[in-house]
Design a protein around this motif. Structure first.
Motif, PDB file in Angstrom:
ATOM      1  N   ALA A   1       7.865  12.782  -7.501  1.00 10.07           N
ATOM      2  CA  ALA A   1       8.625  11.541  -7.380  1.00 10.07           C
ATOM      3  C   ALA A   1       9.433  11.554  -6.080  1.00 10.07           C
ATOM      4  CB  ALA A   1       9.548  11.365  -8.576  1.00 10.07           C
ATOM      5  N   THR A   2       9.350  10.478  -5.301  1.00 12.06           N
ATOM      6  CA  THR A   2      10.079  10.405  -4.038  1.00 12.06           C
ATOM      7  C   THR A   2      10.360   8.955  -3.689  1.00 12.06           C
ATOM      8  OG1 THR A   2      10.032  10.922  -1.664  1.00 12.06           O
ATOM      9  CG2 THR A   2       7.918  10.399  -2.709  1.00 12.06           C
ATOM     10  N   GLN A   3      11.503   8.738  -3.078  1.00  9.19           N
ATOM     11  CA  GLN A   3      11.840   7.428  -2.523  1.00  9.19           C
ATOM     12  C   GLN A   3      11.656   7.411  -1.012  1.00  9.19           C
ATOM     13  OE1 GLN A   3      12.565   4.687  -4.371  1.00  9.19           O
ATOM     14  NE2 GLN A   3      12.045   6.026  -6.092  1.00  9.19           N
ATOM     15  N   GLU A   4      11.204   8.533  -0.444  1.00  6.82           N
ATOM     16  CA  GLU A   4      10.997   8.609   0.996  1.00  6.82           C
ATOM     17  C   GLU A   4       9.791   7.767   1.401  1.00  6.82           C
ATOM     18  OE1 GLU A   4      12.632  10.134   3.551  1.00  6.82           O
ATOM     19  OE2 GLU A   4      14.217  10.406   2.058  1.00  6.82           O
ATOM     20  N   PRO A   5       9.928   6.908   2.392  1.00  5.41           N
ATOM     21  CA  PRO A   5       8.779   6.115   2.854  1.00  5.41           C
ATOM     22  C   PRO A   5       7.639   7.024   3.312  1.00  5.41           C
ATOM     23  CG  PRO A   5      10.827   5.281   3.781  1.00  5.41           C
ATOM     24  CD  PRO A   5      11.164   6.590   3.131  1.00  5.41           C
ATOM     25  N   GLN A   6       6.431   6.590   3.057  1.00  7.89           N
ATOM     26  CA  GLN A   6       5.252   7.390   3.377  1.00  7.89           C
ATOM     27  C   GLN A   6       4.510   6.880   4.611  1.00  7.89           C
ATOM     28  OE1 GLN A   6       4.494  10.319   1.551  1.00  7.89           O
ATOM     29  NE2 GLN A   6       6.605   9.775   0.958  1.00  7.89           N
ATOM     30  N   TYR A   7       5.165   6.025   5.399  1.00  8.53           N
ATOM     31  CA  TYR A   7       4.484   5.476   6.577  1.00  8.53           C
ATOM     32  C   TYR A   7       4.106   6.563   7.575  1.00  8.53           C
ATOM     33  CZ  TYR A   7       5.973   0.901   4.886  1.00  8.53           C
ATOM     34  OH  TYR A   7       6.161  -0.216   4.123  1.00  8.53           O
ATOM     35  N   GLY A   8       4.936   7.609   7.696  1.00  9.40           N
ATOM     36  CA  GLY A   8       4.614   8.692   8.625  1.00  9.40           C
ATOM     37  C   GLY A   8       3.309   9.371   8.251  1.00  9.40           C
ATOM     38  N   ALA A   9       3.147   9.663   6.960  1.00 11.20           N
ATOM     39  CA  ALA A   9       1.894  10.277   6.501  1.00 11.20           C
ATOM     40  C   ALA A   9       0.717   9.339   6.706  1.00 11.20           C
ATOM     41  CB  ALA A   9       2.019  10.658   5.023  1.00 11.20           C
ATOM     42  N   MET A  10       0.947   8.043   6.500  1.00  9.72           N
ATOM     43  CA  MET A  10      -0.123   7.059   6.698  1.00  9.72           C
ATOM     44  C   MET A  10      -0.509   6.969   8.170  1.00  9.72           C
ATOM     45  SD  MET A  10       1.556   4.334   4.024  1.00  9.72           S
ATOM     46  CE  MET A  10       0.464   2.926   4.302  1.00  9.72           C
ATOM     47  N   ASP A  11       0.486   6.966   9.054  1.00  6.96           N
ATOM     48  CA  ASP A  11       0.200   6.951  10.496  1.00  6.96           C
ATOM     49  C   ASP A  11      -0.583   8.198  10.906  1.00  6.96           C
ATOM     50  OD1 ASP A  11       1.545   4.575  10.716  1.00  6.96           O
ATOM     51  OD2 ASP A  11       3.397   5.462  11.504  1.00  6.96           O
TER      52      ASP A  11
ATOM     53  N   VAL B 199       0.836  -1.199   0.000  1.00 11.44           N
ATOM     54  CA  VAL B 199       0.000   0.000   0.000  1.00 11.44           C
ATOM     55  C   VAL B 199       0.871   1.249   0.000  1.00 11.44           C
ATOM     56  CG1 VAL B 199      -1.790   1.280   1.243  1.00 11.44           C
ATOM     57  CG2 VAL B 199      -1.850  -1.225   1.204  1.00 11.44           C
ATOM     58  N   GLU B 200       1.908   1.243   0.831  1.00 12.95           N
ATOM     59  CA  GLU B 200       2.830   2.391   0.882  1.00 12.95           C
ATOM     60  C   GLU B 200       3.491   2.616  -0.472  1.00 12.95           C
ATOM     61  OE1 GLU B 200       6.617   4.425   1.171  1.00 12.95           O
ATOM     62  OE2 GLU B 200       6.386   2.260   0.791  1.00 12.95           O
ATOM     63  N   SER B 201       3.887   1.527  -1.130  1.00 12.55           N
ATOM     64  CA  SER B 201       4.496   1.639  -2.455  1.00 12.55           C
ATOM     65  C   SER B 201       3.492   2.207  -3.461  1.00 12.55           C
ATOM     66  CB  SER B 201       4.979   0.257  -2.917  1.00 12.55           C
ATOM     67  OG  SER B 201       5.444   0.311  -4.248  1.00 12.55           O
ATOM     68  N   PHE B 202       2.248   1.799  -3.359  1.00  8.27           N
ATOM     69  CA  PHE B 202       1.205   2.316  -4.247  1.00  8.27           C
ATOM     70  C   PHE B 202       1.051   3.830  -4.077  1.00  8.27           C
ATOM     71  CE2 PHE B 202      -3.354   3.457  -4.598  1.00  8.27           C
ATOM     72  CZ  PHE B 202      -3.512   3.288  -5.972  1.00  8.27           C
ATOM     73  N   PHE B 203       1.064   4.302  -2.822  1.00 11.04           N
ATOM     74  CA  PHE B 203       0.930   5.739  -2.581  1.00 11.04           C
ATOM     75  C   PHE B 203       2.094   6.511  -3.198  1.00 11.04           C
ATOM     76  CE2 PHE B 203      -1.734   4.953   1.492  1.00 11.04           C
ATOM     77  CZ  PHE B 203      -2.861   4.754   0.702  1.00 11.04           C
ATOM     78  N   ARG B 204       3.306   5.955  -3.122  1.00  8.82           N
ATOM     79  CA  ARG B 204       4.446   6.643  -3.728  1.00  8.82           C
ATOM     80  C   ARG B 204       4.321   6.689  -5.251  1.00  8.82           C
ATOM     81  NH1 ARG B 204       8.854   3.924  -3.183  1.00  8.82           N
ATOM     82  NH2 ARG B 204       8.278   2.327  -1.669  1.00  8.82           N
ATOM     83  N   GLN B 205       3.753   5.648  -5.823  1.00  3.28           N
ATOM     84  CA  GLN B 205       3.531   5.653  -7.269  1.00  3.28           C
ATOM     85  C   GLN B 205       2.491   6.700  -7.670  1.00  3.28           C
ATOM     86  OE1 GLN B 205       3.175   1.665  -9.138  1.00  3.28           O
ATOM     87  NE2 GLN B 205       3.817   0.858  -7.141  1.00  3.28           N
ATOM     88  N   VAL B 206       1.469   6.898  -6.815  1.00  7.18           N
ATOM     89  CA  VAL B 206       0.478   7.935  -7.076  1.00  7.18           C
ATOM     90  C   VAL B 206       1.134   9.311  -7.010  1.00  7.18           C
ATOM     91  CG1 VAL B 206      -1.624   9.049  -6.228  1.00  7.18           C
ATOM     92  CG2 VAL B 206      -1.470   6.546  -6.275  1.00  7.18           C
ATOM     93  N   LEU B 207       2.022   9.506  -6.023  1.00  2.00           N
ATOM     94  CA  LEU B 207       2.743  10.777  -5.928  1.00  2.00           C
ATOM     95  C   LEU B 207       3.577  11.015  -7.188  1.00  2.00           C
ATOM     96  CD1 LEU B 207       3.966  10.708  -2.214  1.00  2.00           C
ATOM     97  CD2 LEU B 207       2.293  12.267  -3.208  1.00  2.00           C
ATOM     98  N   GLU B 208       4.219   9.973  -7.672  1.00  2.00           N
ATOM     99  CA  GLU B 208       5.024  10.102  -8.887  1.00  2.00           C
ATOM    100  C   GLU B 208       4.134  10.464 -10.077  1.00  2.00           C
ATOM    101  OE1 GLU B 208       8.216   7.503 -11.562  1.00  2.00           O
ATOM    102  OE2 GLU B 208       7.424   6.716  -9.667  1.00  2.00           O
ATOM    103  N   LEU B 209       2.947   9.865 -10.137  1.00  2.00           N
ATOM    104  CA  LEU B 209       2.000  10.179 -11.205  1.00  2.00           C
ATOM    105  C   LEU B 209       1.613  11.656 -11.182  1.00  2.00           C
ATOM    106  CD1 LEU B 209       0.106   9.021 -13.446  1.00  2.00           C
ATOM    107  CD2 LEU B 209      -1.599   8.675 -11.654  1.00  2.00           C
ATOM    108  N   CYS B 210       1.584  12.227  -9.961  1.00  2.00           N
ATOM    109  CA  CYS B 210       1.219  13.637  -9.796  1.00  2.00           C
ATOM    110  C   CYS B 210       2.428  14.568  -9.896  1.00  2.00           C
ATOM    111  CB  CYS B 210       0.515  13.830  -8.465  1.00  2.00           C
ATOM    112  SG  CYS B 210      -1.030  12.912  -8.306  1.00  2.00           S
ATOM    113  N   GLY B 211       3.578  14.010 -10.270  1.00  2.00           N
ATOM    114  CA  GLY B 211       4.758  14.838 -10.458  1.00  2.00           C
ATOM    115  C   GLY B 211       5.592  15.039  -9.219  1.00  2.00           C
TER     116      GLY B 211
END
Length: 476
Positions: free
Chosen positions: A305-315, A291-303
Motif C-alpha cells: 500500500a502506498t500513496q506515493e505517485p508512480q509516475y517516476g516508475a511509469m516514465d 492509469v497511475e491510480s490503477f497501478f497503485r491499487q494493484v500494488l495495494e492488492l499485492c500488499g
C-alpha cells in the motif's frame, strides 16, 4: 513599465511580473488553491473570499519587490459563478466549472441542462455559470441578498479595482453561457424565458478595458478567460498557430479572424474582436492519472500500500522500452522530430473518454483489441497516451481545409505536455509537426499580463506583445 498577470486556477493561483523594458518575465509567485468547501454530491465549491485573500497576498508580495508596476489583469477559471450582494461582497461560494448538477433530472424526465436548452434555445454544457444559476433558481437556492452574479475573475477584478458591481468582458461573459457572440451581449430575452433576471448579470465592456485602480494607483484591466489567456501567453504568431494544451483536461485552440461554426469546436470570443475555435476533452492528463491510480491499487492488492505517485516508475518503463526499440532498430513512426527515443507501439486501442465528453456526459471510454501479447502495463500506458493525442487530432481533421492549410506552427502547453515528454513526442508524431513549448510555465498568467499591457498601451497589439515576451524550446 512592469505588468502583473494573475491566474486563478482550480488547484493553484499564480502571479507573474512582466518587464516591458527587458522583455522578460522577472518574477513569479505561486500558491495552492486551498479554498475548496464541502457541497452536495454533484457540486464542486470554493470559497471566493479565501481565493481573494490568497490573490491579495500574491499581489502585495509582488508589488513589494516591484514598485514600478503600471497595471494588473486577472485570468481565471472559466464557467464558474458566484453571487454578490449590492456592495460587491460574496454571499455564496464559487460554483466552479466542475459543478455537475446540470446533469441531474429536474422533473423525472429531463435534466436541468435539457430544460434550460428548451427554454433558452442555447445548448449550454453542465458547469457553465448560467446553467448552474438556473439550477439554483429552480431549487430555490439563490441567496436572498444576491444582487449580481459573476465569474471568479470578475469578482477579484472588482475587488482589486474598488468597484461594487462586477464588470466583465466577452471571454468571461461567454463562458457563463447564453451569450450572443456577434452582438457581444447576453441574450436577455432567452434568459427571461428561463426565469433569470438580466439585472443579475455583470456589465459587459470590451476586453482589455481599464475598469478602476488599486489603492496605490495601479490600473486594473478587465479579467480574461484562462483559455484565451493561455493562448495569448503561449502563441507568438496568433494567425497561424494551433495550440495543444494538455493539463487535467485537454484542449485545442485556433484563433480565427471571423465568426465561424465548426462541428466539434466551440467558437469563443477572443480579445481584439477575434474568435477562438476550441475543442475540449474531459480526459487529457486526468486519463493518464487514472492509469497511475490503477497501478497503485494493484500494488495495494499485492500488499504494498502506498500513496506515493508512480509516475517516476511509469516514465522509467517508457524510457526503457524506447531504448530497447532503438537498440533493436524496430520500426519507428515518421515525423517524430525531436522525440527523446523511438516511440513504443501498441496494438491495444484505447478510447480515453473515461469521464464522458462535453457533448455527451454519459459517453465512456473503451479498451479494445486486447490480446495475450498486449495485455501489459506498458501497452496500457502507451494506449492511453496514444488515445489522448488521437482524440485531439480527430478534431483537427474536422476543420475546414482552408483552416487546416493555414496552420503553420504547433505549440504545446500544460503540465501533462511538460511533465510527460513521451506524451509530447506522441502529439508531435500524430500531428506531424514539430512541437514548440514556451520556456515559461505559467501561460495563463503571462497572457493576463500581456492583456494588461495592451489595455494600458504598453503594446499596440497581442502579436507585438507575444513576439516581445514568448520564447520557445523543443520538448526535451
Amino acid at each position: 513599465m512592469k505588468l502583473i498577470g494573475l491566474d486563478i486556477g482550480t488547484t493553484s493561483l499564480c502571479g507573474v511580473v512582466v518587464d516591458t523594458q527587458t522583455s522578460a518575465i522577472v518574477d513569479q509567485k505561486t500558491r495552492s488553491n486551498d479554498a475548496s468547501v464541502a457541497g452536495e454530491g454533484h457540486a464542486y465549491l470554493q470559497d471566493a473570499s479565501r481565493i481573494f485573500s490568497i490573490v491579495q497576498d500574491i499581489v502585495q508580495e509582488l508589488l513589494g519587490r516591484h514598485r514600478d508596476v503600471a497595471a494588473v489583469c486577472v485570468s481565471g477559471q472559466m464557467h464558474g459563478v458566484l453571487y454578490l450582494d449590492k456592495d460587491g461582497r460574496p454571499v455564496s461560494p464559487l460554483f466552479t466549472w466542475l459543478d455537475g448538477r446540470g446533469n441531474l433530472h429536474c422533473d423525472g424526465k429531463r435534466t436541468y441542462r435539457d430544460a434550460f436548452a428548451g427554454l433558452t434555445g442555447y445548448e449550454v454544457p453542465t458547469g457553465y455559470g448560467l446553467l448552474t444559476h438556473f439550477v439554483n433558481v429552480q431549487k430555490g437556492e439563490v441567496p436572498s441578498d444576491a444582487a449580481a452574479l459573476c465569474t471568479i475573475a470578475d469578482y477579484v477584478t472588482a475587488k482589486l479595482a474598488n468597484i461594487a458591481h462586477p464588470v466583465t468582458e466577452p471571454t468571461l461573459a461567454a463562458s457563463l453561457g447564453v451569450f450572443d457572440l456577434v452582438k457581444s451581449r447576453f441574450d436577455e430575452e432567452a434568459l427571461l424565458r428561463a426565469g433569470i433576471r438580466p439585472m443579475m448579470l455583470p456589465t459587459v465592456v470590451p476586453s482589455c478595458t481599464v475598469v478602476g485602480h488599486m489603492d496605490d494607483g495601479v490600473q486594473v484591466v478587465t479579467g480574461v478567460g484562462d483559455n484565451q489567456a493561455s493562448h495569448i501567453g503561449s502563441v507568438q504568431s496568433l494567425a497561424d498557430t494551433l495550440l495543444v494544451n494538455v493539463g487535467t483536461g485537454a484542449q485545442l485552440s485556433l484563433m480565427v479572424h471571423e465568426h465561424v461554426s465548426v462541428p466539434g469546436f466551440e467558437t469563443r470570443p477572443f480579445p481584439g474582436n477575434r474568435y477562438l475555435l476550441v475543442s475540449a476533452t474531459l480526459g487529457g492528463g486526468k486519463s493518464y492519472a487514472l492509469v497511475e491510480s490503477f497501478f497503485r491499487q494493484v500494488l495495494e492488492l499485492c500488499g504494498v500500500a502506498t500513496q506515493e505517485p508512480q509516475y517516476g516508475a511509469m516514465d522509467h518503463l517508457l524510457a526503457k522500452a524506447s531504448q530497447e526499440n532503438l537498440r533493436n532498430d524496430s520500426r519507428q513512426r515518421s515525423g517524430s522530430g525531436a522525440a527523446p527515443g523511438a516511440l513504443v507501439h501498441t496494438t491495444l486501442t484505447v478510447s480515453p473518454q473515461f469521464y464522458g465528453t462535453r457533448e455527451d456526459p454519459s459517453s465512456r471510454g473503451a479498451i479494445t483489441n486486447i490480446s495475450e501479447d498486449n495485455f501489459t502495463p506498458l501497452d496500457l500506458m502507451v494506449g492511453v497516451l496514444d488515445g489522448i493525442a488521437i482524440e485531439l487530432h480527430q478534431y483537427v481533421k474536422a476543420l475546414p481545409g482552408t483552416l487546416q492549410m493555414n496552420i503553420k506552427h504547433l505549440v504545446g502547453a500544460g503540465n501533462a505536455i511538460r511533465k510527460n515528454v513521451y506524451l509530447a513526442s506522441i502529439v508531435q508524431d500524430i500531428f506531424g509537426r514539430s512541437l514548440l513549448v514556451p520556456r515559461h510555465r505559467e501561460e495563463a498568467a503571462v497572457g493576463a499580463a500581456l492583456c494588461a499591457g495592451v489595455g494600458v498601451g504598453a503594446y499596440e497589439s497581442f502579436n507585438e506583445a507575444a513576439a516581445d515576451v514568448i520564447d520557445y524550446a523543443l520538448p526535451s
